[in-house]
Design a protein around this motif. Structure first.
Motif, PDB file in Angstrom:
ATOM      1  N   LYS A  65       0.832  -1.200   0.000  1.00 26.13           N
ATOM      2  CA  LYS A  65       0.000   0.000   0.000  1.00 26.13           C
ATOM      3  C   LYS A  65       0.867   1.251   0.000  1.00 26.13           C
ATOM      4  CE  LYS A  65      -3.934  -2.132   2.393  1.00 26.13           C
ATOM      5  NZ  LYS A  65      -4.884  -2.029   3.532  1.00 26.13           N
ATOM      6  N   THR A  66       0.347   2.323  -0.564  1.00 25.43           N
ATOM      7  CA  THR A  66       1.090   3.585  -0.605  1.00 25.43           C
ATOM      8  C   THR A  66       1.433   4.066   0.798  1.00 25.43           C
ATOM      9  OG1 THR A  66      -0.270   4.119  -2.535  1.00 25.43           O
ATOM     10  CG2 THR A  66       1.098   5.876  -1.660  1.00 25.43           C
ATOM     11  N   SER A  67       0.525   3.852   1.736  1.00 21.83           N
ATOM     12  CA  SER A  67       0.726   4.323   3.112  1.00 21.83           C
ATOM     13  C   SER A  67       1.902   3.627   3.802  1.00 21.83           C
ATOM     14  CB  SER A  67      -0.547   4.114   3.933  1.00 21.83           C
ATOM     15  OG  SER A  67      -0.934   2.739   3.918  1.00 21.83           O
ATOM     16  N   ASP A  68       2.370   2.487   3.250  1.00 19.16           N
ATOM     17  CA  ASP A  68       3.500   1.785   3.863  1.00 19.16           C
ATOM     18  C   ASP A  68       4.783   2.616   3.792  1.00 19.16           C
ATOM     19  OD1 ASP A  68       1.959  -0.419   4.489  1.00 19.16           O
ATOM     20  OD2 ASP A  68       2.422  -1.477   2.622  1.00 19.16           O
ATOM     21  N   TRP A  69       4.830   3.560   2.861  1.00 20.20           N
ATOM     22  CA  TRP A  69       6.028   4.416   2.733  1.00 20.20           C
ATOM     23  C   TRP A  69       6.317   5.146   4.044  1.00 20.20           C
ATOM     24  CZ3 TRP A  69       9.536   5.470  -1.214  1.00 20.20           C
ATOM     25  CH2 TRP A  69      10.363   6.587  -1.021  1.00 20.20           C
ATOM     26  N   SER A  70       5.300   5.789   4.575  1.00 20.93           N
ATOM     27  CA  SER A  70       5.490   6.528   5.828  1.00 20.93           C
ATOM     28  C   SER A  70       5.550   5.583   7.022  1.00 20.93           C
ATOM     29  CB  SER A  70       4.365   7.554   6.014  1.00 20.93           C
ATOM     30  OG  SER A  70       3.101   6.917   5.976  1.00 20.93           O
ATOM     31  N   LYS A  71       4.799   4.458   6.956  1.00 22.51           N
ATOM     32  CA  LYS A  71       4.838   3.500   8.066  1.00 22.51           C
ATOM     33  C   LYS A  71       6.232   2.909   8.251  1.00 22.51           C
ATOM     34  CE  LYS A  71       0.003   1.990   7.775  1.00 22.51           C
ATOM     35  NZ  LYS A  71      -0.914   0.855   7.450  1.00 22.51           N
ATOM     36  N   ASN A  75      10.307   8.479   4.881  1.00 25.32           N
ATOM     37  CA  ASN A  75      10.306   9.942   4.750  1.00 25.32           C
ATOM     38  C   ASN A  75      11.586  10.574   5.294  1.00 25.32           C
ATOM     39  OD1 ASN A  75       7.740  10.179   3.569  1.00 25.32           O
ATOM     40  ND2 ASN A  75       6.734  10.006   5.561  1.00 25.32           N
ATOM     41  N   ASP A  91      -3.169   1.690  -4.083  1.00 28.01           N
ATOM     42  CA  ASP A  91      -2.977   3.091  -3.699  1.00 28.01           C
ATOM     43  C   ASP A  91      -4.072   3.480  -2.720  1.00 28.01           C
ATOM     44  OD1 ASP A  91      -1.928   5.753  -3.817  1.00 28.01           O
ATOM     45  OD2 ASP A  91      -3.623   6.282  -5.105  1.00 28.01           O
ATOM     46  N   ASP A  92      -3.680   3.637  -1.454  1.00 30.76           N
ATOM     47  CA  ASP A  92      -4.694   3.901  -0.424  1.00 30.76           C
ATOM     48  C   ASP A  92      -4.644   5.314   0.143  1.00 30.76           C
ATOM     49  OD1 ASP A  92      -2.247   3.432   0.822  1.00 30.76           O
ATOM     50  OD2 ASP A  92      -3.159   2.588   2.623  1.00 30.76           O
ATOM     51  N   VAL A  93      -3.573   6.082  -0.154  1.00 26.96           N
ATOM     52  CA  VAL A  93      -3.500   7.473   0.305  1.00 26.96           C
ATOM     53  C   VAL A  93      -2.927   8.329  -0.816  1.00 26.96           C
ATOM     54  CG1 VAL A  93      -3.251   6.906   2.761  1.00 26.96           C
ATOM     55  CG2 VAL A  93      -1.220   7.147   1.326  1.00 26.96           C
ATOM     56  N   ARG A  95      -0.519  10.874  -2.734  1.00 27.82           N
ATOM     57  CA  ARG A  95       0.853  11.393  -2.587  1.00 27.82           C
ATOM     58  C   ARG A  95       1.132  12.296  -3.779  1.00 27.82           C
ATOM     59  NH1 ARG A  95       5.966   8.243  -0.798  1.00 27.82           N
ATOM     60  NH2 ARG A  95       6.480  10.438  -0.685  1.00 27.82           N
TER      61      ARG A  95
END
Length: 419
Positions: A65-71, A75, A91-93, A95
């Protein structure tokens, strides 16, 4: 879906690449997906992608999921500053700072279903119902890779030996030989026995078979028991007591096991055979390195223990005559698990391709192993012609199939992508 499968799909581009767009709406052309990175940092390096009218070269990071980047904290991680494309399954959030390519809907459903089927299979190997569809060239080339991996893994053990004995190849050969004489059940114990009696000490008593037996059986903790009445056993006990004191030996702490073993594999018999081999050989590994003929080498191992063991399997058996030489199966086992790995490691260490090639040729010249693994593959119609094949199958089963590493296996790859 998991990240291993997603990496596999991206690496081999198993998705619909026509009319690709980022989630931001820019057209995408994948020039090169990059090289899988097994170290720290983004999943793929040296990738080339064209986004809009701009050609980008850099790294690609994959997530479910896209949110895994920040998890995952990317960043604030400098290793991820050169990422040119974020590939996700879903793609769940939103960017806006990095192009995102969503693969959900582009991957063939049968590929995912086949992968899930392999992961959930409880069969001998996950792909056993489909392996017959894999072409022989793929299987044979994968065998070559498997044998190389197996020998390199064994070479790592030998390298550990060399580090522990100041690069002494004969000593290392003695340790590995003893380990394999212990078979799977007593391998650790036999290796400990070998390490407790240096090859230099053995050489001093090479001409005296009784003393060699006393050393090996004594270090295994099999002597010095009041219940023994046999004169020969009492002699071994006496010899060992003298040698133990003289050389300040310490009995190994590992126990020897007899339970659920065939009598011919009893540790007493194997130690007696090992003593006979030492008694009848000298500088064995050096001779093996120089010898061009495997048939000659196999003769050196076909020795028999002294007459006492013709009437015994243990130290307290009732007499029943049966000669107990090192048989052909055991000689082949020694070649497969001691001689060939040592030769390969020696050739690898000294950058001698001829010796490595000799090791592989000898492996091909030995009869195929017969065990539960090889029988399993034979039942699937995969040929088991010689020990080269056998070793490949054992490596495949133990290092790939048992761990469901289908995505790292050429056969698994062929099965998954044959959609």
């Amino acid at each position: 879906m998991n990240e291993n499968l997603l990496q596999f799909i991206w690496r081999f581009q198993y998705f619909n690449k026509l009319n690709l767009f980022t989630v931001q709406g820019d057209p995408v052309e994948i020039i090169h997906p990059g090289t899988l990175n097994t170290n720290q940092g983004p999943d793929f390096s040296n990738a080339k992608v064209k986004i809009g009218h701009t050609l980008w070269a850099g790294t690609v990071e994959l997530h479910i999921k896209t949110s895994d980047w920040s998890k995952h904290g990317h960043n604030s991680d400098d290793n991820y500053k050169n990422v040119v494309l974020h590939v996700v399954y879903e793609d769940d959030v939103p960017r806006n700072d990095l192009p995102v390519l969503e693969l959900s809907g582009l991957i063939p459903g049968i590929l995912i279903r086949r992968y899930n089927s392999l992961m959930q299979s409880q069969r001998f190997i996950a792909c056993e119902q489909l392996i017959h569809k894999v072409d022989g060239l793929t299987i044979n080339s994968w065998k070559d890779r498997l044998v190389a991996e197996r020998l390199h893994r064994k070479a790592m053990l030998i390298e550990d030996y060399l580090c522990g004995n100041k690069q002494h190849w004969e000593e290392s050969f003695w340790w590995l030989l003893a380990r394999n004489f212990g078979t799977k059940t007593n391998a650790e114990t036999f290796e400990a026995i070998a390490k407790s009696i240096s090859i230099k000490l053995l050489a001093r008593h090479k001409s005296n078979l009784i003393q060699l037996e006393a050393l090996l059986l004594g270090q295994a903790g099999l002597l010095n028991r009041a219940k023994y009445q046999d004169k020969y056993v009492l002699l071994l006990d006496k010899e060992y007591a003298f040698l133990k004191t003289k050389y300040k030996l310490r009995t190994v702490v590992f126990p020897v096991h007899f339970l659920r073993m065939r009598p011919g594999n009893f540790p007493t018999i194997r130690l007696a055979q090992l003593a006979a081999l030492i008694h009848n050989s000298a500088h064995l590994f050096s001779r093996i390195v120089e010898e061009p003929q495997l048939t000659e080498v196999k003769k050196w191992f076909a020795v028999a223990p002294n007459d006492f063991w013709n009437y015994h399997y243990t130290l307290i058996d009732d007499p029943k005559f049966l000669k107990k030489p090192i048989g052909e199966d055991m000689v082949n086992n020694i070649v497969i698990n001691t001689v060939v790995p040592m030769l390969f490691a020696y050739g690898n260490k000294h950058h001698n391709g001829a010796i490595k090639e000799k090791a592989l040729q000898w492996l091909e010249a030995v009869l195929a192993e017969r065990n539960s693994v090889t029988r399993g593959f034979q039942q699937l119609g995969v040929l088991n012609k010689n020990a080269y094949d056998s070793q490949a199958f054992v490596e495949l089963k133990t290092q790939y199939c048992n761990h469901r590493k289908c995505l790292s296996c050429a056969i698994g790859n062929a099965v998954i992508k044959s959609t």
